[in-house]
Design a protein around this motif. Structure first.
Motif, PDB file in Angstrom:
ATOM      1  N   ASP A  28      29.774 -29.729   5.602  1.00  0.00           N
ATOM      2  CA  ASP A  28      28.734 -28.697   5.760  1.00  0.00           C
ATOM      3  C   ASP A  28      29.399 -27.476   6.392  1.00  0.00           C
ATOM      4  O   ASP A  28      29.996 -27.589   7.460  1.00  0.00           O
ATOM      5  CB  ASP A  28      27.646 -29.281   6.689  1.00  0.00           C
ATOM      6  CG  ASP A  28      26.621 -28.268   7.194  1.00  0.00           C
ATOM      7  OD1 ASP A  28      26.757 -27.064   6.931  1.00  0.00           O
ATOM      8  OD2 ASP A  28      25.659 -28.692   7.879  1.00  0.00           O
ATOM      9  N   THR A  86      22.737 -25.236  12.898  1.00  0.00           N
ATOM     10  CA  THR A  86      24.109 -25.660  13.161  1.00  0.00           C
ATOM     11  C   THR A  86      24.995 -24.477  12.809  1.00  0.00           C
ATOM     12  O   THR A  86      24.826 -23.888  11.759  1.00  0.00           O
ATOM     13  CB  THR A  86      24.482 -26.857  12.275  1.00  0.00           C
ATOM     14  OG1 THR A  86      24.035 -26.596  10.946  1.00  0.00           O
ATOM     15  CG2 THR A  86      23.807 -28.122  12.752  1.00  0.00           C
ATOM     16  N   THR A 144      21.498 -28.465   6.531  1.00  0.00           N
ATOM     17  CA  THR A 144      21.359 -29.648   7.379  1.00  0.00           C
ATOM     18  C   THR A 144      20.273 -30.575   6.841  1.00  0.00           C
ATOM     19  O   THR A 144      20.445 -31.794   6.784  1.00  0.00           O
ATOM     20  CB  THR A 144      21.024 -29.215   8.833  1.00  0.00           C
ATOM     21  OG1 THR A 144      22.017 -28.287   9.261  1.00  0.00           O
ATOM     22  CG2 THR A 144      21.003 -30.393   9.758  1.00  0.00           C
TER      23      THR A 144
HETATM   24 MG   LIG Z   1      22.581 -26.363   9.575  1.00  0.00          MG
END
Ligand SMILES: [Mg+2]
Ligand SMILES: Nc1nc2c(ncn2[C@@H]2O[C@H](COP(=O)(O)OP(=O)(O)OP(=O)(O)O)[C@@H](O)[C@H]2O)c(=O)[nH]1
Length: 490
Positions: free
Chosen positions: A139, A106, A44
């Motif tokens: 991601d 995340t 991130t």
């Molecule tokens: Mg992350």
């Protein structure tokens, strides 16, 4: 009669849109960049800093397109995939820059589209390419990649490997409760949801303990047990390896049969779609690793990182591994392995970190029969939280790093409040990776170099002219960008 949901004209328009879409991607050059790494590796922070530096024209001397002033501007646009969550760039930037706290963890896949308007270096390209590149950044948890080897295994093989690993010296103390419970159940007994759930929960606890900071192990499949995404609690995740299975096929309706079926579902409804829908569509890939955390945790963690990297590389170099060629229709043409958080070291050690990681990558590549020669390695910090200083100690200059430790960090008994700065001696990495690995292999008790890893707050960003905040400082992020994007902006 109820009206049809779409009229003929609508349908014609939908068809036309689809054609326009296809044509659009022909004239609109697009690059899909995968960003992965195990949890907490720095994905991130990396994406946030990369985007921030591109949008705000950060200092990027080693990124030729930016340095020569050919990037006119960069901005965010809606991403092409509506079913994938958006990477919440604005929230992450606000936390990093305004609050000076690191972004929250995340736990699933996300995506962001950045459009880069540039001037081509060659007049010929300038005439034809339109000078716009859509960069789609994806991601996703590295844990999910580590599932690829499972596709080549049946339940019996999977269970045998998992149990063997769990009984190894580095893990057996953590695996105790799960192995004890697993040994107490009869695989031929009638299937029971309660038993399956109990075993899956104990197995997950064991995986989580392996992942904890002091162990820092990396190879922990099935990946969704620690990173379930939106599958938490589903039957495809409610299974566990069973120890010492007999050769004979399990009786119908037995616990073993249930576990086998769920393992097969895990492969077909979780692992395969993930590779087909996401990994195979990538053009380039960066894999972030926290090599210093592994070194600090010791020999087993470094060996395990190497094993995990082999599994990861297998996903990007499937040709040579020979596994599942049907899943991979195209080849990712550039892979970058990046050791993150290099701002925890003095710059004299950055090249050493790079050399060590290169050696780990070579060894990992060898395991899957590749030389690793086409895989690039870098040591970097996507966000630089420290600056450097020198102190004279017994006639020698010592390289120090200075930063603001996070609230609650403790160094030599001193407790930090998140506001005061301190200087620390971060420790040295070995100059010779070869001797490092010799040491690693020869004596299990060998102590690895101690790196003093203090968790620092994100840096204070100065205001530039007109009160605009400057972009996020970094170490070698520009080199990573040049490698990953440079040729597409030439
Ligand atoms: Mg992350
Ligand atoms: N000093 C420093 N710390 C970093 C850097 N990148 C990441 N970190 C630290 O590592 C932690 C994890 O970074 P993230 O970017 O959230 O990692 P992630 O891979 O997205 O983690 P998950 O979302 O949990 O999978 C951060 O909270 C920071 O403490 C960096 O460039 N420098």
């Amino acid at each position: 009669m109820s009206p049809p949901l779409t009229s003929l004209a609508d349908e014609a328009r939908i068809a036309l849109d689809t054609i326009a879409d296809r044509a659009g991607s022909l004239v609109q050059p697009t690059l899909r960049l995968g960003v992965t790494g195990l949890s907490r590796a720095g994905k991130t922070v990396f994406i946030t800093s990369l985007v921030h530096n591109l949008i705000h024209s950060g200092r990027m001397p080693m990124f030729a397109a930016a340095h020569s002033g050919r990037i006119a501007r960069a901005w965010l646009e809606p991403q092409p995939d509506d079913a994938v969550p958006r990477f919440q760039y604005e929230d992450h930037v606000a936390r990093l820059i305004n609050d000076r706290v690191w972004p929250d963890s995340t736990r699933a896949i996300s995506e962001l589209r950045l459009v880069i308007e540039y001037e081509s270096a060659s007049g010929w390209n300038r005439l034809f390419s339109g000078g716009r590149l859509c960069l789609d950044i994806v991601d996703y948890p590295g844990e999910w990649l580590l599932d690829l080897p499972l596709l080549g295994q049946d339940f019996r093989e999977f269970a045998a490997r998992a149990v063997e690993l769990a009984r190894s010296p580095a893990r057996s103390d953590l695996a105790g409760p799960w192995l004890a419970k697993a040994a107490s159940v009869d695989p031929k007994a009638p299937a029971s949801e309660t038993t399956a759930r109990e075993l899956a929960a104990l197995f997950t606890d064991y995986l989580r303990a392996c992942k904890a900071d002091d162990r820092a192990l990396s190879t922990l499949p099935p990946g969704r047990f620690l990173m379930p995404g939106d599958l938490d609690g589903s039957p495809a995740l409610t299974f566990a390896p069973l120890p010492d299975l007999p050769e004979a096929a399990p009786p119908r309706g037995s616990l073993q049969a249930m576990m086998e079926r769920r393992f097969e579902s895990y492969k077909s409804v979780v692992v395969k779609p993930f590779f087909r829908e996401h990994v195979t569509r990538l053009d380039r890939q960066i894999v972030l690793i926290d090599a210093m955390q592994a070194m600090n945790a010791g020999r087993e963690a470094v060996m395990d990182l190497e094993r995990a990297l082999s599994d990861v590389l297998m996903s990007f170099r499937p040709g040579r591994a020979g596994l599942l060629s049907g899943l991979f229709s195209r080849r990712i043409d550039k892979v970058l392995i990046a050791a993150t958080k290099a701002d925890h070291l003095h710059h004299e050690s950055h090249d050493r970190l790079e050399a060590l990681v290169r050696r780990i990558v070579e060894r990992a590549a060898l395991r899957i029969g590749s030389s690793g020669a086409d895989i690039e390695v870098i040591a970097m910090a996507a966000v630089r939280a420290t600056r450097e200083a020198t102190s004279r100690h017994e006639g020698e200059d010592l390289g120090l790093i200075v930063g603001t430790p996070l609230e609650g960090e403790r160094i030599d008994g001193r407790l930090f409040d998140g506001n005061s700065q301190t200087a620390i001696f971060p420790g040295d990495l070995p100059a010779n990776p070869e001797s490092f690995f010799k040491l690693l292999e020869s004596s299990p008790q060998a102590s690895l170099p101690e790196i003093n890893v203090v968790r620092f707050r994100p840096p204070l960003i100065e205001h530039g002219e007109g009160g605009i905040k400057l972009s996020l400082p970094h170490i070698r992020l520009d080199r990573a960008m040049d490698y990953l994007l440079g040729d597409r902006l030439a």
